[in-house]
Scaffold this motif. Structure first.
Motif, PDB file in Angstrom:
ATOM      1  N   THR A   1     -27.373  22.650 -15.877  1.00  0.00           N
ATOM      2  CA  THR A   1     -27.069  23.969 -15.880  1.00  0.00           C
ATOM      3  C   THR A   1     -26.846  25.313 -17.252  1.00  0.00           C
ATOM      4  O   THR A   1     -27.475  26.259 -16.651  1.00  0.00           O
ATOM      5  CB  THR A   1     -26.193  24.200 -13.997  1.00  0.00           C
ATOM      6  N   ASP A   2     -26.807  24.762 -17.267  1.00  0.00           N
ATOM      7  CA  ASP A   2     -25.707  24.365 -18.761  1.00  0.00           C
ATOM      8  C   ASP A   2     -26.813  25.842 -19.300  1.00  0.00           C
ATOM      9  O   ASP A   2     -26.741  26.641 -19.970  1.00  0.00           O
ATOM     10  CB  ASP A   2     -24.856  24.542 -19.543  1.00  0.00           C
ATOM     11  N   LEU A   3     -28.249  26.000 -19.511  1.00  0.00           N
ATOM     12  CA  LEU A   3     -29.424  26.331 -19.784  1.00  0.00           C
ATOM     13  C   LEU A   3     -30.437  26.634 -18.766  1.00  0.00           C
ATOM     14  O   LEU A   3     -30.868  28.039 -19.748  1.00  0.00           O
ATOM     15  CB  LEU A   3     -30.508  25.222 -20.064  1.00  0.00           C
TER      16      LEU A   3
ATOM     17  N   THR B   1     -23.541  30.762 -10.106  1.00  0.00           N
ATOM     18  CA  THR B   1     -23.553  31.697  -9.801  1.00  0.00           C
ATOM     19  C   THR B   1     -21.477  32.021 -10.511  1.00  0.00           C
ATOM     20  O   THR B   1     -21.812  32.935 -10.639  1.00  0.00           O
ATOM     21  CB  THR B   1     -23.585  31.367  -8.030  1.00  0.00           C
ATOM     22  N   LEU B   2     -21.434  30.854 -10.693  1.00  0.00           N
ATOM     23  CA  LEU B   2     -20.107  30.671 -11.615  1.00  0.00           C
ATOM     24  C   LEU B   2     -20.029  31.481 -12.205  1.00  0.00           C
ATOM     25  O   LEU B   2     -19.402  31.831 -12.834  1.00  0.00           O
ATOM     26  CB  LEU B   2     -19.489  29.031 -11.454  1.00  0.00           C
ATOM     27  N   GLN B   3     -21.274  30.912 -12.578  1.00  0.00           N
ATOM     28  CA  GLN B   3     -21.398  31.755 -14.926  1.00  0.00           C
ATOM     29  C   GLN B   3     -22.071  33.023 -14.684  1.00  0.00           C
ATOM     30  O   GLN B   3     -21.966  33.626 -15.470  1.00  0.00           O
ATOM     31  CB  GLN B   3     -22.007  30.950 -15.116  1.00  0.00           C
ATOM     32  N   HIS B   4     -22.503  33.604 -13.634  1.00  0.00           N
ATOM     33  CA  HIS B   4     -23.367  34.630 -13.763  1.00  0.00           C
ATOM     34  C   HIS B   4     -22.973  35.152 -11.580  1.00  0.00           C
ATOM     35  O   HIS B   4     -23.658  35.554 -11.648  1.00  0.00           O
ATOM     36  CB  HIS B   4     -24.789  34.320 -13.381  1.00  0.00           C
ATOM     37  N   LYS B   5     -21.624  35.930 -11.910  1.00  0.00           N
ATOM     38  CA  LYS B   5     -21.407  36.183 -10.395  1.00  0.00           C
ATOM     39  C   LYS B   5     -22.287  36.916  -9.835  1.00  0.00           C
ATOM     40  O   LYS B   5     -22.616  36.763  -8.648  1.00  0.00           O
ATOM     41  CB  LYS B   5     -19.922  35.963 -10.314  1.00  0.00           C
TER      42      LYS B   5
ATOM     43  N   GLY C   1     -16.543  27.991  -7.242  1.00  0.00           N
ATOM     44  CA  GLY C   1     -16.258  29.264  -7.641  1.00  0.00           C
ATOM     45  C   GLY C   1     -14.429  28.611  -6.873  1.00  0.00           C
ATOM     46  O   GLY C   1     -13.692  28.665  -7.997  1.00  0.00           O
ATOM     47  N   ILE C   2     -14.571  28.430  -5.800  1.00  0.00           N
ATOM     48  CA  ILE C   2     -13.341  28.154  -4.806  1.00  0.00           C
ATOM     49  C   ILE C   2     -12.815  26.861  -5.448  1.00  0.00           C
ATOM     50  O   ILE C   2     -11.481  26.974  -6.528  1.00  0.00           O
ATOM     51  CB  ILE C   2     -13.620  27.685  -3.885  1.00  0.00           C
TER      52      ILE C   2
ATOM     53  N   ALA D   1     -12.683  31.878  -6.273  1.00  0.00           N
ATOM     54  CA  ALA D   1     -12.680  31.836  -5.460  1.00  0.00           C
ATOM     55  C   ALA D   1     -13.295  34.303  -4.845  1.00  0.00           C
ATOM     56  O   ALA D   1     -12.450  34.542  -4.923  1.00  0.00           O
ATOM     57  CB  ALA D   1     -12.140  31.067  -4.173  1.00  0.00           C
ATOM     58  N   ASP D   2     -14.584  33.465  -4.174  1.00  0.00           N
ATOM     59  CA  ASP D   2     -15.336  35.059  -4.268  1.00  0.00           C
ATOM     60  C   ASP D   2     -14.448  35.177  -2.178  1.00  0.00           C
ATOM     61  O   ASP D   2     -15.308  34.861  -1.536  1.00  0.00           O
ATOM     62  CB  ASP D   2     -16.489  35.050  -3.769  1.00  0.00           C
ATOM     63  N   LEU D   3     -13.581  35.633  -2.152  1.00  0.00           N
ATOM     64  CA  LEU D   3     -13.724  35.435  -0.397  1.00  0.00           C
ATOM     65  C   LEU D   3     -13.812  37.033   0.178  1.00  0.00           C
ATOM     66  O   LEU D   3     -14.130  36.211   1.163  1.00  0.00           O
ATOM     67  CB  LEU D   3     -11.689  35.817  -0.240  1.00  0.00           C
ATOM     68  N   LYS D   4     -14.500  37.571  -0.428  1.00  0.00           N
ATOM     69  CA  LYS D   4     -15.168  38.567   0.248  1.00  0.00           C
ATOM     70  C   LYS D   4     -16.400  38.161   0.582  1.00  0.00           C
ATOM     71  O   LYS D   4     -16.750  38.176   2.070  1.00  0.00           O
ATOM     72  CB  LYS D   4     -14.938  39.443  -0.634  1.00  0.00           C
ATOM     73  N   ARG D   5     -16.755  37.673  -0.170  1.00  0.00           N
ATOM     74  CA  ARG D   5     -18.627  37.029   0.011  1.00  0.00           C
ATOM     75  C   ARG D   5     -17.939  35.801   0.917  1.00  0.00           C
ATOM     76  O   ARG D   5     -19.198  36.083   2.213  1.00  0.00           O
ATOM     77  CB  ARG D   5     -19.213  36.764  -1.047  1.00  0.00           C
ATOM     78  N   LEU D   6     -17.033  35.125   0.971  1.00  0.00           N
ATOM     79  CA  LEU D   6     -17.828  33.897   1.731  1.00  0.00           C
ATOM     80  C   LEU D   6     -16.776  34.355   3.297  1.00  0.00           C
ATOM     81  O   LEU D   6     -17.131  34.055   4.217  1.00  0.00           O
ATOM     82  CB  LEU D   6     -16.381  33.316   1.191  1.00  0.00           C
TER      83      LEU D   6
END
Length: 250
Positions: free
Chosen positions: A95-97, A131-135, A164-165, A170-175
């Protein structure tokens, strides 16, 4: 420089031949019954499969993004479960690629997967890692998946938040937005996924989960509740379970 297609096709053939040798009929029958699968099963234990994929990847050396996507496609276009699992492991190993643009490929695989055994790894270690790398960029894709008619895409939108969590980002708003919209769905795999992300969140933000569940106790399902409160303090867990029972007449 990317590898020639013939070299990748040869590697795919060698890997599938190796997987065929690693499986057993007994395990294949068990996997097929357990997953209620209509795919062909070879009966390869997951650790053996991952080891075979890792060896193939190392032997090819310095794979490019194009190589990874092409080899994954060769493996995925098969009706053998382990070939598809190999494609998933290959993508999640590299996934790094990958970039948010490659979520198009992930989405196509998710739509064809039709089983948690393929979806969940793609969701957490594929879409979630990207997603963690490109939120922000990837997040817009998750937003679309969260309202898709395919419940596997909706499940993926939830599970893709887990990296992310776990990374204390964590993206709590999205969650909260995703879980709120799906909270009253009857689909088991959605109910379980909401509970799963809440359970993981509670390890780092105990108060958020306690308050979130308490304010929705009249809407939450038993499946979601059991998962969500698993790591809460005994007193809070008992209080929420009792409140659920009173509200739902249990």
């Amino acid at each position: 420089m990317s590898l020639p297609h013939a070299r990748l096709a040869e590697a795919a053939d060698q890997l599938t031949e190796q997987l065929a040798r690693l499986g057993t009929r007994q395990r294949a029958a068990w996997d097929r019954d357990y997953l209620h699968s209509d795919l062909v099963h070879l009966g390869v234990p997951i650790p053996y499969l991952r080891r075979a994929v890792n060896t193939t990847s190392r032997n090819l050396r310095s794979l490019t993004r194009s190589d990874v996507l092409a080899l994954a496609d060769l493996l995925w276009t098969s009706d053998v479960c382990e070939h598809r699992q190999a494609a998933v492991h290959l993508l999640t190993r590299h996934t790094d690629l990958l970039s948010p643009a490659d979520l198009v490929t992930v989405e196509a695989m998710l739509r064809a997967a039709r089983t948690w055994a393929l979806v969940d790894t793609l969701a957490v270690h594929g879409a979630g890692a990207i997603t963690l790398q490109h939120k922000e960029t990837a997040g817009t894709v998750l937003d679309r998946w969260a309202i898709d008619q395919d419940f596997w895409l909706r499940r993926t939108a939830l599970l893709a938040l887990l990296p992310g969590i776990r990374a204390d980002a964590a993206d709590l708003k999205r969650l909260s937005r995703y879980a709120d919209a799906m909270l009253e769905e009857s689909e088991f795999f959605i109910r379980k996924a909401i509970g799963w992300v809440l359970r993981e969140t509670s390890r780092r933000d105990y108060h958020f989960v306690t308050a979130w569940v308490e304010s929705r106790i009249d809407r939450i399902s038993g499946v979601t509740l059991r998962e969500a409160v698993r790591h809460l303090h005994d007193t809070d867990r008992t209080r929420l379970i009792n409140a659920y029972r009173r509200t739902h007449g249990h």
